[in-house]
Design a protein around this motif. Structure first.
Motif, PDB file in Angstrom:
ATOM      1  N   GLY A 114      -0.256   6.879  -8.970  1.00  0.00           N
ATOM      2  CA  GLY A 114      -0.003   5.367  -8.849  1.00  0.00           C
ATOM      3  C   GLY A 114      -1.016   4.695  -8.405  1.00  0.00           C
ATOM      4  N   PHE A 115      -0.991   3.353  -8.514  1.00  0.00           N
ATOM      5  CA  PHE A 115      -1.735   2.243  -8.078  1.00  0.00           C
ATOM      6  C   PHE A 115      -1.282   0.978  -8.107  1.00  0.00           C
ATOM      7  N   SER A 116      -1.931   0.058  -7.165  1.00  0.00           N
ATOM      8  CA  SER A 116      -1.476  -1.300  -7.072  1.00  0.00           C
ATOM      9  C   SER A 116      -1.606  -1.986  -8.341  1.00  0.00           C
ATOM     10  N   ALA A 117      -0.589  -2.835  -8.687  1.00  0.00           N
ATOM     11  CA  ALA A 117      -0.635  -3.453 -10.271  1.00  0.00           C
ATOM     12  C   ALA A 117      -1.914  -4.764 -10.253  1.00  0.00           C
ATOM     13  N   GLY A 118      -2.425  -4.845  -9.324  1.00  0.00           N
ATOM     14  CA  GLY A 118      -3.392  -6.222  -9.038  1.00  0.00           C
ATOM     15  C   GLY A 118      -4.800  -5.451  -9.572  1.00  0.00           C
ATOM     16  N   MET A 135       0.762  -1.363   0.216  1.00  0.00           N
ATOM     17  CA  MET A 135      -0.018   0.014  -0.052  1.00  0.00           C
ATOM     18  C   MET A 135       0.802   1.343  -0.032  1.00  0.00           C
ATOM     19  N   PHE A 136       0.462   2.359  -0.662  1.00  0.00           N
ATOM     20  CA  PHE A 136       1.139   3.511  -0.769  1.00  0.00           C
ATOM     21  C   PHE A 136       0.715   4.191   0.596  1.00  0.00           C
ATOM     22  N   GLU A 137       1.870   5.115   1.154  1.00  0.00           N
ATOM     23  CA  GLU A 137       1.843   5.744   2.459  1.00  0.00           C
ATOM     24  C   GLU A 137       2.263   6.884   2.206  1.00  0.00           C
ATOM     25  N   LYS A 138       1.665   7.974   2.586  1.00  0.00           N
ATOM     26  CA  LYS A 138       1.739   9.381   2.484  1.00  0.00           C
ATOM     27  C   LYS A 138       2.944   9.818   3.575  1.00  0.00           C
ATOM     28  N   VAL A 139       4.033  10.476   2.919  1.00  0.00           N
ATOM     29  CA  VAL A 139       5.044  10.779   3.658  1.00  0.00           C
ATOM     30  C   VAL A 139       4.978  12.322   3.927  1.00  0.00           C
ATOM     31  N   ASN A 140       4.584  13.192   3.087  1.00  0.00           N
ATOM     32  CA  ASN A 140       4.011  14.429   3.154  1.00  0.00           C
ATOM     33  C   ASN A 140       3.107  14.957   2.334  1.00  0.00           C
ATOM     34  N   SER A 141       2.838  16.169   2.273  1.00  0.00           N
ATOM     35  CA  SER A 141       1.582  16.583   1.391  1.00  0.00           C
ATOM     36  C   SER A 141       1.814  16.340  -0.030  1.00  0.00           C
ATOM     37  N   VAL A 175      -4.625   3.630  -4.268  1.00  0.00           N
ATOM     38  CA  VAL A 175      -4.730   4.568  -5.618  1.00  0.00           C
ATOM     39  C   VAL A 175      -4.048   5.951  -5.011  1.00  0.00           C
ATOM     40  N   VAL A 176      -3.452   6.554  -5.743  1.00  0.00           N
ATOM     41  CA  VAL A 176      -2.889   7.932  -5.320  1.00  0.00           C
ATOM     42  C   VAL A 176      -3.304   8.675  -6.311  1.00  0.00           C
ATOM     43  N   ILE A 199       2.181   0.294 -10.184  1.00  0.00           N
ATOM     44  CA  ILE A 199       1.942   1.210 -11.453  1.00  0.00           C
ATOM     45  C   ILE A 199       2.087   2.837 -11.175  1.00  0.00           C
ATOM     46  N   SER A 200       2.885   3.346 -11.740  1.00  0.00           N
ATOM     47  CA  SER A 200       3.139   5.024 -11.512  1.00  0.00           C
ATOM     48  C   SER A 200       3.048   5.470 -12.891  1.00  0.00           C
ATOM     49  N   ARG A 201       2.978   6.809 -12.933  1.00  0.00           N
ATOM     50  CA  ARG A 201       3.226   7.533 -14.155  1.00  0.00           C
ATOM     51  C   ARG A 201       4.544   7.820 -14.554  1.00  0.00           C
ATOM     52  N   ARG A 202       4.989   7.832 -15.657  1.00  0.00           N
ATOM     53  CA  ARG A 202       6.337   7.974 -16.045  1.00  0.00           C
ATOM     54  C   ARG A 202       7.115   9.345 -15.402  1.00  0.00           C
TER      55      ARG A 202
END
Length: 229
Positions: free
Chosen positions: A106-110, A1-7, A156-157, A21-24
């Motif tokens: 970005g988002f989880s590949a599954g 899972m994605f975790e927020k580091v800062n804003s 999902v981010v 998966i993320s944007r290039r």
């Protein structure tokens, strides 16, 4: 899972989350064993129907998802994009997020990705009203007609200008400025509607000629600024 580091930054531990998966161009730095590769979501090369609308959707999916990459391994990766605010959505089984691909970091590949259409409350029509509907749809989505839907269990981010607000939709519709709209979570339908009067035609109206009506059950994501990505 994605975790927020800062804003403006998120991180993900690939050993725990699996591939993402993320944007290039969004990877900031990483540690550990990580491999990156260009990515295209299975099925993005085409759409049902062969020609016409199906071919156009297939072309759109190829164009959008060729801008993504997959990261896998056992390391930790940090992501951000152009200093934009980040908002993390964790989906349970059966959940779904709808947002334009340009707003997805970005988002989880599954997760399952598909293209859905943005509906205008009034079909057809030309002239000034038609032009305004088209402009509002263009502000809402990168192409003015379709947007991306992600479903399944995962993370999902989304990207936004300023802090993202979560507005509950349930008992009645929520009406949003199309340029402030980021996306939806859950079973939420969207319709563009005209609020134009003769004053708008002569430049003396409120400046809110098009509105996005959201109804159903879920959450509408709204950014603090109306700037487009």
């Amino acid at each position: 899972m994605f975790e927020k580091v800062n804003s403006k930054v998120v991180k993900v531990n690939l050993g725990q989350s699996g591939p993402v998966i993320s944007r290039r161009g969004s990877m900031l730095f990483y540690s550990g064993q990580v491999a990156f590769a260009p990515h295209q979501i299975p099925g993005a090369g085409g759409a049902p129907g062969g020609g016409g609308m199906g071919a156009m959707v297939g072309s759109m999916m190829r164009s959008e998802h060729e801008r993504t990459m997959v990261a896998q391994g056992t390391g930790e990766v940090h992501y951000g994009f152009h200093g934009l605010a980040v908002h993390v959505i964790n989906l349970p089984q059966g959940g779904q997020v709808t947002a334009d691909m340009s707003r997805l970091l970005g988002f989880s590949a599954g997760m399952q990705a598909s293209i859905v259409s943005i509906q205008s409350q009034q079909s057809g029509g030309g002239g000034l009203r038609g032009a305004l509907r088209g402009a509002a749809a263009g502000a809402l989505t990168g192409n003015g007609m379709f947007t991306t839907q992600l479903s399944g269990v995962g993370s999902v981010v989304v990207l936004a200008h300023g802090e993202v607000m979560e507005l509950q939709v349930g008992n009645g519709p929520v009406v949003v400025d199309p340029q402030a709209f980021v996306g939806t979570v859950g079973n939420v339908q969207t319709q563009l509607q005209s609020a134009m009067s003769w004053r708008d035609a002569v430049g003396r109206g409120s400046g809110e000629a098009m509105q996005l009506q959201c109804h159903g059950q879920g959450v509408v994501l709204v950014q603090a600024s109306e700037d487009k990505l």
